[in-house]
Motif scaffolding. Structure first.
Motif, PDB file in Angstrom:
ATOM      1  N   HIS A  89      27.606   3.208 -80.845  1.00 39.38           N
ATOM      2  CA  HIS A  89      29.009   2.963 -81.142  1.00 39.38           C
ATOM      3  C   HIS A  89      29.912   3.618 -80.094  1.00 39.38           C
ATOM      4  O   HIS A  89      29.449   4.347 -79.215  1.00 39.38           O
ATOM      5  N   ASP A  90      31.222   3.359 -80.208  1.00 36.94           N
ATOM      6  CA  ASP A  90      32.165   3.800 -79.179  1.00 36.94           C
ATOM      7  C   ASP A  90      32.186   5.313 -79.007  1.00 36.94           C
ATOM      8  O   ASP A  90      32.488   5.806 -77.919  1.00 36.94           O
ATOM      9  N   GLU A  91      31.866   6.054 -80.084  1.00 35.54           N
ATOM     10  CA  GLU A  91      31.935   7.511 -79.970  1.00 35.54           C
ATOM     11  C   GLU A  91      30.922   8.060 -78.966  1.00 35.54           C
ATOM     12  O   GLU A  91      31.078   9.181 -78.478  1.00 35.54           O
ATOM     13  N   ASP A  92      29.882   7.280 -78.639  1.00 40.81           N
ATOM     14  CA  ASP A  92      28.897   7.739 -77.654  1.00 40.81           C
ATOM     15  C   ASP A  92      29.567   8.121 -76.342  1.00 40.81           C
ATOM     16  O   ASP A  92      29.258   9.156 -75.737  1.00 40.81           O
ATOM     17  N   ILE A  93      30.462   7.265 -75.888  1.00 37.83           N
ATOM     18  CA  ILE A  93      31.100   7.466 -74.579  1.00 37.83           C
ATOM     19  C   ILE A  93      31.998   8.692 -74.617  1.00 37.83           C
ATOM     20  O   ILE A  93      32.027   9.494 -73.673  1.00 37.83           O
ATOM     21  N   GLU A  94      32.728   8.852 -75.716  1.00 37.36           N
ATOM     22  CA  GLU A  94      33.615  10.011 -75.823  1.00 37.36           C
ATOM     23  C   GLU A  94      32.803  11.305 -75.914  1.00 37.36           C
ATOM     24  O   GLU A  94      33.207  12.334 -75.363  1.00 37.36           O
ATOM     25  N   ARG A  95      31.676  11.257 -76.607  1.00 39.76           N
ATOM     26  CA  ARG A  95      30.871  12.466 -76.761  1.00 39.76           C
ATOM     27  C   ARG A  95      30.272  12.927 -75.436  1.00 39.76           C
ATOM     28  O   ARG A  95      30.035  14.122 -75.244  1.00 39.76           O
ATOM     29  N   LEU A  96      30.026  11.993 -74.533  1.00 47.12           N
ATOM     30  CA  LEU A  96      29.464  12.372 -73.232  1.00 47.12           C
ATOM     31  C   LEU A  96      30.369  13.353 -72.499  1.00 47.12           C
ATOM     32  O   LEU A  96      29.901  14.230 -71.784  1.00 47.12           O
ATOM     33  N   ALA A  97      31.678  13.179 -72.678  1.00 45.33           N
ATOM     34  CA  ALA A  97      32.635  14.015 -71.951  1.00 45.33           C
ATOM     35  C   ALA A  97      32.588  15.470 -72.386  1.00 45.33           C
ATOM     36  O   ALA A  97      33.089  16.341 -71.675  1.00 45.33           O
ATOM     37  N   SER A  98      31.993  15.745 -73.544  1.00 48.63           N
ATOM     38  CA  SER A  98      31.908  17.133 -74.002  1.00 48.63           C
ATOM     39  C   SER A  98      30.458  17.605 -74.126  1.00 48.63           C
ATOM     40  O   SER A  98      30.205  18.680 -74.668  1.00 48.63           O
ATOM     41  N   ALA A  99      29.533  16.806 -73.618  1.00 50.98           N
ATOM     42  CA  ALA A  99      28.110  17.136 -73.756  1.00 50.98           C
ATOM     43  C   ALA A  99      27.634  18.044 -72.625  1.00 50.98           C
ATOM     44  O   ALA A  99      28.234  18.108 -71.544  1.00 50.98           O
ATOM     45  N   CYS A 100      26.538  18.735 -72.886  1.00 49.86           N
ATOM     46  CA  CYS A 100      25.824  19.465 -71.844  1.00 49.86           C
ATOM     47  C   CYS A 100      24.685  18.583 -71.339  1.00 49.86           C
ATOM     48  O   CYS A 100      24.110  17.796 -72.094  1.00 49.86           O
ATOM     49  N   PHE A 101      24.354  18.709 -70.049  1.00 50.27           N
ATOM     50  CA  PHE A 101      23.346  17.872 -69.416  1.00 50.27           C
ATOM     51  C   PHE A 101      22.295  18.749 -68.747  1.00 50.27           C
ATOM     52  O   PHE A 101      22.630  19.597 -67.914  1.00 50.27           O
ATOM     53  N   ALA A 102      21.030  18.526 -69.107  1.00 46.08           N
ATOM     54  CA  ALA A 102      19.928  19.243 -68.464  1.00 46.08           C
ATOM     55  C   ALA A 102      19.605  18.564 -67.141  1.00 46.08           C
ATOM     56  O   ALA A 102      19.317  17.364 -67.111  1.00 46.08           O
ATOM     57  N   VAL A 103      19.655  19.315 -66.042  1.00 45.72           N
ATOM     58  CA  VAL A 103      19.386  18.743 -64.733  1.00 45.72           C
ATOM     59  C   VAL A 103      18.165  19.406 -64.105  1.00 45.72           C
ATOM     60  O   VAL A 103      17.986  20.626 -64.177  1.00 45.72           O
ATOM     61  N   THR A 104      17.325  18.571 -63.517  1.00 42.09           N
ATOM     62  CA  THR A 104      16.172  19.036 -62.749  1.00 42.09           C
ATOM     63  C   THR A 104      16.161  18.251 -61.457  1.00 42.09           C
ATOM     64  O   THR A 104      16.340  17.025 -61.472  1.00 42.09           O
ATOM     65  N   ALA A 105      15.967  18.932 -60.351  1.00 44.70           N
ATOM     66  CA  ALA A 105      15.971  18.281 -59.034  1.00 44.70           C
ATOM     67  C   ALA A 105      14.925  18.926 -58.149  1.00 44.70           C
ATOM     68  O   ALA A 105      14.325  19.950 -58.503  1.00 44.70           O
ATOM     69  N   GLY A 106      14.709  18.313 -56.978  1.00 41.47           N
ATOM     70  CA  GLY A 106      13.669  18.798 -56.083  1.00 41.47           C
ATOM     71  C   GLY A 106      14.123  19.864 -55.118  1.00 41.47           C
ATOM     72  O   GLY A 106      13.301  20.595 -54.555  1.00 41.47           O
ATOM     73  N   ASP A 107      15.444  19.985 -54.888  1.00 39.98           N
ATOM     74  CA  ASP A 107      15.961  20.968 -53.942  1.00 39.98           C
ATOM     75  C   ASP A 107      17.435  21.221 -54.239  1.00 39.98           C
ATOM     76  O   ASP A 107      18.015  20.634 -55.154  1.00 39.98           O
ATOM     77  N   ASP A 108      18.036  22.090 -53.439  1.00 38.57           N
ATOM     78  CA  ASP A 108      19.424  22.456 -53.682  1.00 38.57           C
ATOM     79  C   ASP A 108      20.369  21.274 -53.518  1.00 38.57           C
ATOM     80  O   ASP A 108      21.391  21.186 -54.218  1.00 38.57           O
ATOM     81  N   ILE A 109      20.055  20.377 -52.594  1.00 41.91           N
ATOM     82  CA  ILE A 109      20.905  19.205 -52.415  1.00 41.91           C
ATOM     83  C   ILE A 109      20.875  18.333 -53.662  1.00 41.91           C
ATOM     84  O   ILE A 109      21.905  17.856 -54.144  1.00 41.91           O
ATOM     85  N   GLY A 110      19.677  18.149 -54.208  1.00 44.26           N
ATOM     86  CA  GLY A 110      19.559  17.371 -55.428  1.00 44.26           C
ATOM     87  C   GLY A 110      20.321  17.991 -56.577  1.00 44.26           C
ATOM     88  O   GLY A 110      21.017  17.295 -57.333  1.00 44.26           O
ATOM     89  N   TYR A 111      20.209  19.320 -56.718  1.00 45.30           N
ATOM     90  CA  TYR A 111      20.954  19.984 -57.783  1.00 45.30           C
ATOM     91  C   TYR A 111      22.461  19.835 -57.588  1.00 45.30           C
ATOM     92  O   TYR A 111      23.224  19.662 -58.551  1.00 45.30           O
TER      93      TYR A 111
END
Length: 308
Positions: A138-160
């Motif tokens: 539903h539409d609230e998904d998009i609004e909730r993204l703006a206040s969500a935390c995101f787990a990030v994993t990358a291969g190097d500092d540039i990726g992060y």
């Protein structure tokens, strides 16, 4: 740093974004990226539900086969279920559908960037960017993204740096999860969110059984439809309990288990078993864990361990 001394953001101001596929997560992420200036140039959608979602949320975006979406993308977002991710990546790698230097980000919570190895070997920039949020379609998904935390994993500092920039752009809060900790991170989220739903639904069912047939004059009847009286009774209590738990930790625990009231807990088990033995079993398991957290007296622990 360029020869002119100007430092450029690792994530370009405008990226051509491809979405595979147009599910709840993919279309929400695509919409969020478009709102901050990126352009979703293609998305894949197989089912009628996903095609409808794509047409509704990304009306200017062409629905294309996966290979065509990949070919057009500078940022390719793989938003498919965990069980489908590895085979999708293998297919993209075997057909060499993704250009080198393309940023490829998947949204799986359980996986890091290792699952992207077949594409990483072909020169892509691998990212794992998981929104710690539940999606309903539903539409609230998009609004909730703006206040969500995101787990990030990358291969190097540039990726992060790229991952951090993308998350910050859409209003989220990025945090780093190492490759080997992704399964534990995912288990923690699943334990909290999925089991919370089961707990609440069981509590609603039990409360409906307690209230049915006792409605006041003019009051709505207790039924199976959501958003009824049982939900309204529980909503402020559960919201306060959740807030207290997040703010105060184990000290927020109250009730008969925290007090060590063996008789009250035994009564709860008896009446819940009359409503649904499965609900009673869930209550017993959670009460035992609560008792362990609270350092309850041995009599209560023994009673909860004894399932006869």
């Amino acid at each position: 740093m360029t020869s002119s001394g100007i430092t450029h953001d690792p994530a370009p101001a405008r990226l051509a974004v491809g979405i595979v596929s147009a599910g709840r997560v993919g279309t929400a992420v695509g919409t969020a990226l478009e709102r901050v200036g990126h352009l979703v140039v293609g998305c894949s959608a197989v089912s009628e539900a996903s095609r409808h979602r794509a047409r509704t949320r990304l009306p200017e975006t062409e629905i294309l086969p996966v290979a065509d979406v990949a070919a057009r993308s500078e940022l390719l977002v793989l938003a498919v279920p965990d069980a489908e991710l590895a085979s999708l990546i293998a297919g993209l790698a075997s057909t060499r559908a993704v250009s080198s230097r393309t940023i490829v980000a998947h949204t799986s919570g359980a996986n890091g960037i290792g699952v992207l190895d077949p594409l990483t070997e072909q020169g892509i920039v691998p990212l794992a960017i998981h929104p710690a949020m539940t999606f309903t379609g539903h539409d609230e998904d998009i609004e909730r993204l703006a206040s969500a935390c995101f787990a990030v994993t990358a291969g190097d500092d540039i990726g992060y740096a790229i991952a951090q920039s993308l998350v910050l752009e859409i209003g989220g809060e990025p945090f780093r999860v190492s490759e080997d900790m992704r399964p534990l991170y995912h288990a923690a989220l699943a334990h909290g969110s999925n089991h919370l739903v089961t707990l609440v639904v069981d509590a609603v069912a039990s409360l409906r059984a307690a209230l049915e047939g006792q409605e006041l004059l003019g009051q709505e009847l207790i039924g199976d439809d959501p958003n009824g009286l049982a939900e309204r009774v529980l909503q402020p209590l559960l919201s306060a309990a959740l807030d207290n738990a997040l703010r105060r930790g184990p000290a927020a625990l109250t009730g008969p288990v925290a007090r060590g009231d063996v008789d009250a807990v035994a009564t709860h088990l008896r009446v819940l078993d009359e409503v649904d033995p499965h609900i009673a079993a869930g209550y017993r398991a959670l009460s035992l864990r609560s008792a362990q957290r609270a350092g309850a007296k041995p009599e209560l622990l023994d009673m909860l361990k004894d399932e006869r």
